[in-house]
Design a protein around this motif. Structure first.
Motif, short mmCIF file in Angstrom:
data_model
loop_
_atom_site.label_atom_id
_atom_site.label_comp_id
_atom_site.label_asym_id
_atom_site.label_seq_id
_atom_site.Cartn_x
_atom_site.Cartn_y
_atom_site.Cartn_z
N THR C 131 28.54 17.29 82.12
CA THR C 131 26.99 17.63 82.85
C THR C 131 27.66 19.31 83.50
O THR C 131 28.65 19.64 83.64
CB THR C 131 27.72 16.92 84.31
OG1 THR C 131 28.67 17.03 85.20
CG2 THR C 131 27.17 15.19 83.72
N GLU C 132 25.91 19.48 83.60
CA GLU C 132 26.16 21.43 83.89
C GLU C 132 24.91 20.84 84.63
O GLU C 132 23.62 20.67 84.70
CB GLU C 132 26.35 22.09 82.84
CG GLU C 132 25.47 23.52 83.79
CD GLU C 132 25.33 24.37 81.82
OE1 GLU C 132 25.37 23.45 81.04
OE2 GLU C 132 24.88 25.28 81.86
N VAL C 155 22.68 11.05 85.41
CA VAL C 155 23.49 11.23 85.15
C VAL C 155 24.75 9.85 84.98
O VAL C 155 25.50 9.44 84.16
CB VAL C 155 24.37 11.72 86.40
CG1 VAL C 155 26.18 12.04 86.97
CG2 VAL C 155 24.11 12.97 85.99
N ARG C 156 23.90 8.49 85.92
CA ARG C 156 24.32 6.92 86.17
C ARG C 156 23.99 6.41 84.94
O ARG C 156 25.81 5.92 84.30
CB ARG C 156 23.98 6.16 87.48
CG ARG C 156 24.59 6.82 88.74
CD ARG C 156 24.14 5.87 89.11
NE ARG C 156 23.93 6.33 90.67
CZ ARG C 156 23.03 6.48 91.45
NH1 ARG C 156 21.89 6.68 91.33
NH2 ARG C 156 22.79 7.56 92.36
N GLU C 157 23.43 6.69 83.93
CA GLU C 157 23.41 5.96 83.36
C GLU C 157 23.88 6.38 81.77
O GLU C 157 25.04 5.47 81.06
CB GLU C 157 21.51 6.66 82.48
CG GLU C 157 20.86 5.87 81.83
CD GLU C 157 19.65 6.16 81.17
OE1 GLU C 157 18.66 5.63 81.11
OE2 GLU C 157 20.37 7.41 80.74
N ALA C 167 33.03 17.53 84.27
CA ALA C 167 31.39 18.30 84.39
C ALA C 167 31.59 19.96 84.73
O ALA C 167 33.13 20.78 85.48
CB ALA C 167 31.36 17.49 86.39
N ILE C 168 31.20 20.34 84.16
CA ILE C 168 31.40 22.25 84.12
C ILE C 168 30.94 23.19 85.01
O ILE C 168 29.58 22.39 85.18
CB ILE C 168 30.81 22.40 82.21
CG1 ILE C 168 31.54 24.10 82.34
CG2 ILE C 168 29.62 22.25 82.07
CD1 ILE C 168 31.27 24.39 80.91
N GLY C 169 31.22 23.63 85.88
CA GLY C 169 31.10 24.67 86.62
C GLY C 169 30.84 24.29 88.57
O GLY C 169 30.44 23.35 88.20
N SER C 170 30.22 24.83 89.23
CA SER C 170 30.65 25.12 90.43
C SER C 170 29.48 23.39 90.37
O SER C 170 30.12 22.64 91.64
CB SER C 170 30.43 25.92 91.42
OG SER C 170 31.62 27.32 91.06
N ALA C 187 21.93 18.79 97.46
CA ALA C 187 22.75 18.12 96.13
C ALA C 187 23.82 18.40 96.41
O ALA C 187 24.85 19.36 96.74
CB ALA C 187 22.01 20.11 95.21
N VAL C 188 24.88 17.69 94.85
CA VAL C 188 25.61 17.06 95.29
C VAL C 188 26.93 17.18 93.74
O VAL C 188 26.04 17.67 92.80
CB VAL C 188 25.91 16.05 95.49
CG1 VAL C 188 25.79 15.65 97.36
CG2 VAL C 188 25.16 14.66 94.38
N GLY C 189 27.43 17.46 93.38
CA GLY C 189 28.20 16.99 92.42
C GLY C 189 28.60 16.18 92.06
O GLY C 189 28.05 15.11 92.64
N THR C 190 28.69 16.15 90.52
CA THR C 190 28.62 15.02 89.38
C THR C 190 29.25 13.78 90.14
O THR C 190 29.12 12.66 90.15
CB THR C 190 28.80 15.36 88.10
OG1 THR C 190 28.70 16.28 87.59
CG2 THR C 190 28.59 13.92 87.21
N HIS C 191 30.86 14.19 90.25
CA HIS C 191 31.64 12.95 90.90
C HIS C 191 30.64 12.66 92.74
O HIS C 191 31.39 11.26 92.70
CB HIS C 191 33.26 13.93 91.43
CG HIS C 191 32.93 14.61 92.77
ND1 HIS C 191 32.75 14.02 93.63
CD2 HIS C 191 32.81 15.76 93.03
CE1 HIS C 191 33.75 14.66 94.48
NE2 HIS C 191 32.58 15.93 93.90
N GLU C 192 29.81 12.40 92.75
CA GLU C 192 29.74 11.97 94.18
C GLU C 192 28.40 11.70 93.52
O GLU C 192 28.45 10.13 94.47
CB GLU C 192 28.84 13.29 95.31
CG GLU C 192 30.09 13.93 95.84
CD GLU C 192 29.68 15.55 97.08
OE1 GLU C 192 29.14 14.56 97.81
OE2 GLU C 192 29.48 15.92 96.44
N VAL C 193 27.98 11.36 92.17
CA VAL C 193 26.93 10.69 91.73
C VAL C 193 27.62 9.21 91.13
O VAL C 193 26.92 8.40 91.26
CB VAL C 193 26.25 11.43 91.12
CG1 VAL C 193 24.90 10.68 90.51
CG2 VAL C 193 25.19 12.07 91.96
N ILE C 194 28.97 9.69 90.80
CA ILE C 194 29.80 8.43 90.13
C ILE C 194 30.43 8.12 90.48
O ILE C 194 31.43 8.11 90.14
CB ILE C 194 29.55 8.69 88.23
CG1 ILE C 194 30.04 10.20 88.50
CG2 ILE C 194 27.94 8.50 87.97
CD1 ILE C 194 29.88 10.67 86.63
#
Lengths: 383, 337, 387
Positions: C131-132, C155-157, C167-170, C187-194
């Protein structure tokens, strides 16, 4: 007025040769000091900026030179004219003690070439104890030379000058009592600026009194020792009878000193430090034992009568006074930061050399000039 | 020849008493301490703000033309270009030291932590060095209170090294013409209207210059602020318009060092760990100078006592020697042997 | 670093016949092996690991990569494209199977999305999801939608069938620039969505491409992520502060700072702490590997601009550019002088011996004198009764 005469002995003896050799070694190290600086020769550091050159050569050295001062008090203040024969040898000790103490000062000063600033009024800082000490010592050195001058002038045959000086001698004698009272006590006051760096075993407002009285004690001890050693070594009539009367005075004075010291120590609540079991406590006890031991001998008739015991007691008192100064300035001091100090070999050899030089000059002078009265009594002097 | 008789003894003892020192208590005899000058300038060093970057050490060397200092174990490494002063010395007027304990991982923690401390002259209100210097080489400025050193007056007796309660003046033992070295508050820069180099360069404002009166107020503000709250720490000189260091208030030890120590100093310290742990000596509030000068003045004020004693001694000795001249037979001339 | 210990292999024996002929797109075998050896070195692994990585990279069993974009500027992809040893598009397209990339794929629209779903189905449980960009969460996440679905849903899918998520990038790691105050899109990072899944974060704005490539190759070779810190960042790249590796650190230690852009200190390359460098509180390996493969000093501080802490959530886009960094000092270096260190010299043997000799002589001389003394006294010693 004097019944003294030069001691008729060889100038060059094994002892004087050894003393001369030690003196030359000292001069070598002094030369190194001037070329490379104090750090190259001594172990002085920022925690102990004063080492044995200041404490032994200057403080103890001048205390040893207090023979003239101590005898003058006895002879002229307390009218003990019977002790007069001991004056000239005592003054000679003073001459060398102070002159060589001055030499040691120049060697130790970091910026010695500016020492004349002491005499410039715009540099005077009268609040400084060191200021008073410096001027006083300078003045007293001149005074003690003048007090001793008659012996030299006698030898040289300059009688008119001798008479002139002797006419005004009472002024110089008065100065010769006042000035050491001032600066020897001020050596103690010097320590008051140390405040918390100095252990309460030594730090007290009575330091000036303790210092000046111990200087007087050391002066007497030196006179007694010198008399015993010289008369013994050169097989002269003993002055022990005279000395044993003096030793009673010394005994009581030592007791007074100990009383003042202990009363003050206990009154300040610092006596428990004496039992701390550390180096300071040990040195403190050694001091007291030496003082007490000497006093004990001098207060007992059999002790006074015995030449050996008297000799040992005088040596003990001398050692006690010297140790007191070493402890007050070095051992008892805890500097800021984790510093340690022990003199280097060069430092020790310079101190040994300066003391050797003093003894050497003393021997040369008593053999050349009319100093010792026992020399004339022994019949070996000229008629 | 006469013995020492009672009358003579009493006369002598009276004189001895006049020249002896007889105080009862230290505080009674000490002279009053000096007061802080109204325009005194000073410095606030905040150990909790200090990050140990040593910019101040470097700037001090540059401002005072001091050569680098290499400790013994690093001599020769990197051609002696690495200045790592381990303590104040003849060529280091300001040094940063570190307190370490255990794992030393947390700043300003006493256990398993570390903290920094800046050591240099504290410019005392009643300086021992000024009091003890015999030739007035150490002088306290009558307006700013800065304690300065005049190498042309100094004789190198090192009494100031011996007497300073903080161990500040350093004699350069390795130089045959050595001087005393100590921080002089960048007097030469202050005269040009600038501030001491250490305060000028400090990135976090740990070293802050200003009038002591103003700095005391700043200290109050920091000690009363809640730890963790936002605070704008001034940098350089207090009152200047430099951008402050926006940070949070650290947890201070609720005390300031230098307010009362040996009569007060113009350089004050705040810290997150006890001052003694940082190597700052625990000192009483009486200045040593007030005690030693007090004792000295008790006897020597206006030289009255010595002059009186001198007069008395002259009279006494004259009497003795005149009496003894009377008793003796006239001197026989002694010719040369 | 990693506990993998592979025996050292001779590089030449792995080359095989015709090592310089293009074998993987434009990549020759030699180039591939050299590239992977370099990657292994970046991670602190041996050259043998590099060979294994090379084999994994070109193995026909290699998993595909699905690459999603959220709220982002595509800088991370651009950064990836700027690695030239070898050209990475060749590596990712011809070597790794980059089956779907929002930006790089040629197709567009429904066709592209259908292809993506087909790939996700075909390689379910085996593909790597990258994910970027950040994921908005406010108002149901409507502030970023692709093909009618919100980024969060996408992202979840995609994460459901992913073998690993990077997750690439800040922005993907913790929200990035759009999460700066007041974060209007949530806005949040990917890990907070999954939250249930392990997400390897490779933060930076952009991160060095090699941080990402190394992580991917490691994953493919050893079937597990490299050692991660408590924020899921690979320790080989994010285990140390910039302050610890910075080539200007000696200037910091010596107190030499630039005070303004263009002043004398700045021109001399002094430390930039006083103009706001966040190196002391930022974990990254920028000073070690630089950017753009143009040599030493090719990173912000190296060019004279203070680091702004782009990898750190608390610092990047949060702390003002010229505010002083909190120096996250660890234990100070041993060269620092300690309070209470012992100084001054103790007793030297020479001095002790000298004192002993002198003392002995004095005592000996005294003893000799004492012996000679006649203790009984002689006639001259008799107490004087008269004057």
């Amino acid at each position: 007025m004097s019944n003294a005469a030069p001691l008729r002995r060889n100038l060059v003896t094994p002892l004087t040769v050894v003393l001369a050799a030690l003196t030359l070694i000292a001069f070598y190290f002094v030369a190194l000091r001037f070329i490379y600086g104090l750090g190259a020769v001594t172990n002085l550091n920022q925690g102990y900026p004063w080492g044995i050159w200041v404490v032994i050569d200057i403080f103890i050295g001048t205390a040893l030179g207090c023979g003239g001062f101590a005898m003058a008090i006895l002879v002229y203040v307390f009218n003990g004219t019977v002790y007069h024969p001991l004056m000239r040898p005592a003054l000679l000790g003073g001459v060398f003690g102070y002159t060589l103490g001055g030499l040691a000062l120049i060697v130790d000063l970091g910026r010695y070439w500016q020492v004349y600033n002491f005499l410039l009024p715009w540099h005077w800082q009268p609040n400084s104890i060191m200021f008073e000490v410096g001027l006083c010592m300078l003045a007293y050195t001149a005074v003690v030379w003048i007090e001793f001058a008659p012996a030299i002038l006698e030898r040289l045959g300059w009688i008119r000058l001798k008479r002139l000086i002797e006419r005004w001698m009472f002024v110089f004698i008065a100065l010769g009592i006042l000035l050491p009272l001032m600066h020897q006590s001020s050596f103690g006051t010097v320590l008051l600026a140390m405040s918390t760096k100095l252990s309460p075993l030594w730090l007290t407002v009575w330091l000036p009194l303790l210092f000046v009285v111990s200087a007087i004690l050391m002066g007497y001890s030196v006179v007694m020792l010198e008399a015993a050693v010289v008369t013994q070594s050169f097989d002269l009539p003993s002055e022990h009878q005279l000395l044993s009367r003096l030793s009673r005075v010394v005994g009581w004075l030592t007791v007074a000193w100990l009383v003042v010291r202990w009363a003050d120590l206990i009154g300040r609540g610092a006596a428990d430090l004496a039992f701390a079991g550390d180096l300071k406590a040990t040195m403190f006890w050694i001091e007291n034992v030496l003082f007490a031991g000497g006093a004990l001998v001098f207060l007992t008739p059999s002790g006074r009568a015995s030449r050996r015991a008297s000799f040992l007691a005088a040596a003990a008192l001398l050692a006690a006074g010297a140790l007191y100064r070493i402890d007050a300035f070095l051992v008892g001091v805890t500097p800021v930061g984790n510093w340690g100090y022990f003199p280097s070999v060069a430092e020790i050899m310079v101190t040994v050399g300066i003391i050797s030089f003093e003894i050497l000059l003393y021997l040369v002078v008593i053999k050349t000039f009319p100093v010792l009265e026992s020399a004339s009594r022994s019949g070996t002097a000229h008629a | 020849m006469s013995e020492v008789d009672r009358r003579d003894f009493l006369t002598g003892a009276a004189l001895a008493g006049a020249t002896a020192v007889a105080p009862s208590e230290a505080s009674a005899i000490a002279r009053p301490p000096r007061e802080r000058l109204p325009q005194a300038v000073g410095m606030l060093y905040d150990s909790a703000l200090c990050i140990g970057c040593k910019a101040c050490v470097s700037a001090c060397k540059a401002a005072n033309d001091m050569p680098p200092e290499v400790p013994a174990n690093l001599t020769g490494w990197n051609e002696n270009t690495w200045d790592t002063a381990e303590d104040l010395s003849g060529r280091t007027l300001n040094v940063i030291k570190v307190y370490r304990n255990g794992a030393a991982q947390q700043k300003d923690h006493e256990i398993d932590g570390f903290a920094f401390v800046k050591r240099h002259c504290l410019h005392c209100v009643d300086p021992s060095c000024v009091s003890v210097c015999p030739v007035a080489a150490m002088r306290k400025d009558p307006v700013t209170g800065v304690v300065s050193y005049d190498p042309d007056a100094c004789i190198g007796c090192r009494y100031c090294v011996y007497a300073c309660p903080f161990g500040v003046p350093q004699y350069d033992f390795n130089n045959p013409f050595g001087k005393i070295a100590k921080c002089q508050f960048c007097n030469h820069l202050q005269k040009q209207g600038k501030i001491p180099a250490c305060c000028d360069v400090c990135p976090t404002g740990a070293s802050l210059f200003g009038k002591v009166a103003d700095l005391s107020q700043e200290i109050e503000r920091r000690l009363t602020a809640a730890p963790g709250s936002a605070y704008a720490f001034p940098r350089g000189r207090l009152g200047d318009d430099r951008p402050p260091n926006q940070a949070t208030v650290p947890t201070y030890v609720k005390a300031v060092y230098g307010e009362h120590e040996v009569g007060g100093t113009q350089v004050r310290y705040l810290a997150g760990i006890p001052f003694a742990k940082l190597g700052l000596p625990t000192l009483p509030s009486q200045s040593p100078a007030s005690l030693s000068e007090g004792v000295q003045h008790a006897v020597y004020q206006w030289l009255i006592a010595p002059l009186v004693a001198f007069a008395g001694l002259v009279w006494l000795v004259h009497r003795r020697t005149a009496r003894n001249h009377h008793d003796d037979a006239p001197n026989t001339e002694r010719g040369r042997p | 670093m990693d506990a993998i210990r592979t025996p050292d292999i001779d590089f030449d024996t792995c080359l095989g016949p015709n090592p310089d002929a293009p074998a993987y797109g434009k990549l020759s075998r030699r180039d591939l092996l050299k590239f992977c050896a370099g990657i292994a070195a970046t991670m602190g692994l041996s050259s043998a690991a590099g060979v294994r990585m090379a084999e994994a990279a070109v193995s026909p069993v290699r998993p595909p990569v699905i690459w999603l974009h959220g709220q982002e500027c595509t800088g991370c992809t651009e950064s990836l494209l700027r690695s030239y040893h070898p050209t990475v598009e060749a590596l990712l397209l011809d070597v790794l199977s980059l089956d779907y990339h929002d930006t790089l794929c040629v197709g567009a629209g429904k066709q592209a999305l259908d292809y993506k779903h087909a790939m996700m189905e075909k390689h379910k449980g085996k593909y790597v999801l990258v994910t970027e960009g950040g994921t908005p969460t406010k108002d149901g996440g409507i502030y970023c939608k692709v093909g009618g679905k919100t980024q969060a849903e996408l992202v979840r899918e995609a994460a459901e069938g992913a073998a690993a998520v990077i997750a690439i990038g800040s922005c993907a790691s913790w929200g990035g620039i759009q999460s700066a105050d007041p974060n209007p899109t949530g806005a949040v990072g990917t890990h907070e969505v999954i939250p249930g899944k392990l997400v390897i974060n490779v933060p930076g704005c952009p991160p060095s491409p090699y941080n990402f490539i190394s992580t991917v190759l490691y994953l493919l070779t050893f079937n597990r992520p490299p050692v991660l810190d408590e924020l899921g960042r690979p320790k080989f790249a994010y285990g140390r502060l910039i302050h610890e590796n910075c080539e200007r650190r000696p200037h910091f230690d010596a107190g030499r700072f630039a005070l303004e852009f263009g002043d004398e200190g700045h021109r001399q390359g002094f430390c930039l702490y006083k103009i706001g460098c966040k190196g002391p509180e930022t974990y990254a390996n920028c000073p070690a590997i630089g950017f753009g493969d143009v040599g030493f000093g090719s990173w912000p501080v190296g060019t004279g601009h203070p680091c702004f802490g782009c990898t750190e959530k608390a610092t990047g886009f949060r702390k003002p550019l010229h505010a002083l960094a909190t120096v996250k000092t660890l234990t100070p270096p041993t060269a620092y002088p300690e309070v209470g260190a012992a100084e001054g010299r103790g007793v030297s043997t020479g001095a002790a011996v000298t004192v002993g000799v002198v003392g002995g002589l004095v005592v000996g001389g005294g003893a000799m004198l004492l012996k000679q003394m006649n203790d009984k006294g002689d006639a001259a010693d008799a107490p004087d009764k008269g004057a």
